[in-house]
Design a protein around this motif. Structure first.
Motif, PDB file in Angstrom:
ATOM      1  N   GLN A  33      21.165   4.988 -29.782  1.00 41.17           N
ATOM      2  CA  GLN A  33      21.979   5.227 -28.589  1.00 41.17           C
ATOM      3  C   GLN A  33      22.290   3.867 -27.976  1.00 41.17           C
TER       4      GLN A  33
ATOM      5  N   GLY B 234      11.781   8.740 -20.015  1.00 37.64           N
ATOM      6  CA  GLY B 234      12.669   8.976 -18.880  1.00 37.64           C
ATOM      7  C   GLY B 234      13.401  10.295 -19.078  1.00 37.64           C
ATOM      8  N   ILE B 235      13.607  11.012 -18.004  1.00 36.31           N
ATOM      9  CA  ILE B 235      14.294  12.313 -18.078  1.00 36.31           C
ATOM     10  C   ILE B 235      15.437  12.317 -17.069  1.00 36.31           C
TER      11      ILE B 235
ATOM     12  N   GLY C 167      22.886   4.225 -23.277  1.00 33.58           N
ATOM     13  CA  GLY C 167      22.150   5.321 -22.659  1.00 33.58           C
ATOM     14  C   GLY C 167      22.206   5.259 -21.137  1.00 33.58           C
ATOM     15  N   ARG C 168      22.290   6.443 -20.522  1.00 28.24           N
ATOM     16  CA  ARG C 168      22.363   6.502 -19.059  1.00 28.24           C
ATOM     17  C   ARG C 168      21.029   6.928 -18.488  1.00 28.24           C
ATOM     18  N   GLY C 169      20.630   6.246 -17.413  1.00 28.33           N
ATOM     19  CA  GLY C 169      19.394   6.610 -16.732  1.00 28.33           C
ATOM     20  C   GLY C 169      19.694   7.255 -15.397  1.00 28.33           C
ATOM     21  N   ARG C 170      18.661   7.546 -14.639  1.00 24.15           N
ATOM     22  CA  ARG C 170      18.830   8.132 -13.307  1.00 24.15           C
ATOM     23  C   ARG C 170      19.377   7.088 -12.346  1.00 24.15           C
TER      24      ARG C 170
ATOM     25  N   ILE D  32      16.487  13.437 -22.542  1.00 25.90           N
ATOM     26  CA  ILE D  32      15.105  12.966 -22.687  1.00 25.90           C
ATOM     27  C   ILE D  32      15.110  11.702 -23.550  1.00 25.90           C
ATOM     28  N   GLY D  33      14.576  10.633 -23.000  1.00 28.33           N
ATOM     29  CA  GLY D  33      14.450   9.397 -23.769  1.00 28.33           C
ATOM     30  C   GLY D  33      12.973   9.064 -23.895  1.00 28.33           C
TER      31      GLY D  33
ATOM     32  N   SER E  38      26.095   7.776 -25.735  1.00 29.55           N
ATOM     33  CA  SER E  38      25.094   8.486 -24.939  1.00 29.55           C
ATOM     34  C   SER E  38      25.079   9.965 -25.327  1.00 29.55           C
ATOM     35  N   THR E  39      23.918  10.472 -25.698  1.00 27.79           N
ATOM     36  CA  THR E  39      23.806  11.910 -26.039  1.00 27.79           C
ATOM     37  C   THR E  39      24.137  12.754 -24.814  1.00 27.79           C
ATOM     38  N   GLN E  40      23.836  12.191 -23.630  1.00 27.54           N
ATOM     39  CA  GLN E  40      24.049  12.937 -22.390  1.00 27.54           C
ATOM     40  C   GLN E  40      25.540  13.177 -22.166  1.00 27.54           C
TER      41      GLN E  40
ATOM     42  N   MET F 133      17.658  12.374 -26.791  1.00 28.77           N
ATOM     43  CA  MET F 133      18.333  13.651 -27.026  1.00 28.77           C
ATOM     44  C   MET F 133      18.652  14.360 -25.718  1.00 28.77           C
TER      45      MET F 133
ATOM     46  N   TRP G 261      19.665   3.072 -19.883  1.00 23.83           N
ATOM     47  CA  TRP G 261      18.453   3.412 -20.643  1.00 23.83           C
ATOM     48  C   TRP G 261      18.523   2.736 -21.998  1.00 23.83           C
TER      49      TRP G 261
ATOM     50  N   LYS H 163       6.120   2.850 -18.018  1.00 19.21           N
ATOM     51  CA  LYS H 163       6.937   4.025 -18.352  1.00 19.21           C
ATOM     52  C   LYS H 163       7.202   4.128 -19.858  1.00 19.21           C
TER      53      LYS H 163
END
Ligand code: BTN
Length: 330
Positions: free
Chosen positions: A121, A195-196, A124-127, A214-215, A97-99, A142, A132, A192
């Motif tokens: 990725q 996603g941010i 990936g992590r979402g909200r 930002i995905g 995950s870039t985050q 990114m 993600w 969608k």
């Protein structure tokens, strides 16, 4: 790789880009960059391993034939028009995950404007604890590291600002007018495509850093979406039928983000709020709000306040301030 070595490779690539219509002699590259012929040859081999097709001809030199499809570190740096954003760039072929990586780098003191970006990725992590999904070589994943001098309660504004920068970039790159669902889902005809995720590192009331993930589903093939999200997700290519070159897309996004961010730091949120509202889908509509703990609320989205917080008026006309939640039109 040392940074001067990496810089030489970027400079060679830039020379090849600027001279695509003819061969560039090894001698000319050596003289311009002050390095040996062997060094040039090694960098050319490196670039070929990254997916660049470079024609080499005896006595003539080198000519760039084509570039790799996905993201590439050297290409991202060439032609980047920002002042700070992305000037320090951590590029990964593949990462969890870039985050997560950006949070770690920020903790280690990474400078304002640093970005972390990847071609693939895998977790990936979402909200709100969601995951993600981002297929390899086709999308943008990114995270930006910012160190704004802002009180904590104003940081949700950065999420809204990001949504404006992304929708603008999509408009310019593809001609598509997307809408924003509070706070920051970017949709096209209800599906969608972006996603941010904004996360904070703060101490008491002091913001140490803001990490904006930002995905963007850019070139995802329709068949690459997992079944459970297929009916709710789309990509820019699925909509337009056209493949988008990821490198100029990211470069423009960073440029637009920086412009809007400077405007915000200078003029405040009111101008960003107008830009956000002009693209928002849910305002004035009846919505259902689902908070992280599972609690739900229904009512009318009355707007956002000057901090970027959603105002929800319930059936008994009580106005709730919603900081973080998933919403759906009801
Ligand atoms: C959402 O749930 O809508 C937010 C998704 C955010 C995904 C991006 S992709 C780049 C960055 N790295 C992550 O792990 N997540 C964010």
């Amino acid at each position: 790789m040392g940074s001067s070595v990496a810089n030489t490779k970027k400079q060679i690539l830039k020379m090849l880009y600027d001279n695509q219509d003819h061969f560039l002699s090894g001698q000319k590259i050596c003289e311009t960059l002050g390095c040996s012929r062997t060094a040039v040859w090694k960098h050319i081999k490196d670039l070929e391993n990254e997916g660049f097709i470079i024609e080499a001809a005896q006595k003539k030199g080198y000519r760039l034939v084509s570039s790799p499809k996905g993201l590439n570190e050297a290409r991202l740096s060439i032609g980047l028009e920002t002042e700070r954003l992305g000037r320090r760039l951590y590029f990964f072929e593949s990462i969890g995950s870039t985050q997560k990586e950006a949070l770690r780098l920020a903790d280690d003191g990474a400078e304002d404007g640093t970005i972390v970006i990847t071609n693939e990725q895998v977790s990936g992590r979402g909200r709100l604890g969601h995951t993600w999904h981002s297929a390899k070589g086709t999308n943008i994943a990114m995270s930006l590291i910012l160190r704004p001098d802002l009180p904590i309660q104003k940081t949700p504004q950065l999420t809204l600002l990001t949504a404006v920068a992304v929708t603008r970039t999509i408009e310019e790159m593809t001609g598509l007018s997307c809408s924003i669902k509070w706070p920051n889902d970017i949709l096209y005809q209800g599906k969608k495509c972006v996603g941010i995720l904004t996360e904070l590192q703060a101490e008491a009331s002091y913001v140490k850093s803001v990490i904006i993930g930002i995905g963007i589903n850019v070139n995802t093939d329709k068949s690459a979406f997992p079944q459970d999200i297929d009916s709710r997700a789309t990509s820019l290519r699925a909509i337009t039928g056209k493949e988008v070159d990821l490198v100029p897309f990211v470069q423009l996004l960073l440029k637009r983000f920086e412009e809007i961010y400077h405007l915000y730091l200078k003029e405040g949120f009111s101008v960003i709020k107008l830009m956000w509202e002009s693209r928002a889908v849910s305002l004035g509509k009846r919505i259902k709000v689902r908070r992280a703990g599972g609690e739900t609320l229904e009512g009318y989205a009355r707007g956002i306040d000057d901090e970027g917080v959603l105002l929800l008026e319930d059936n008994s006309h009580k106005v709730h301030r919603i900081y973080s939640a998933d919403i759906e039109l009801s």
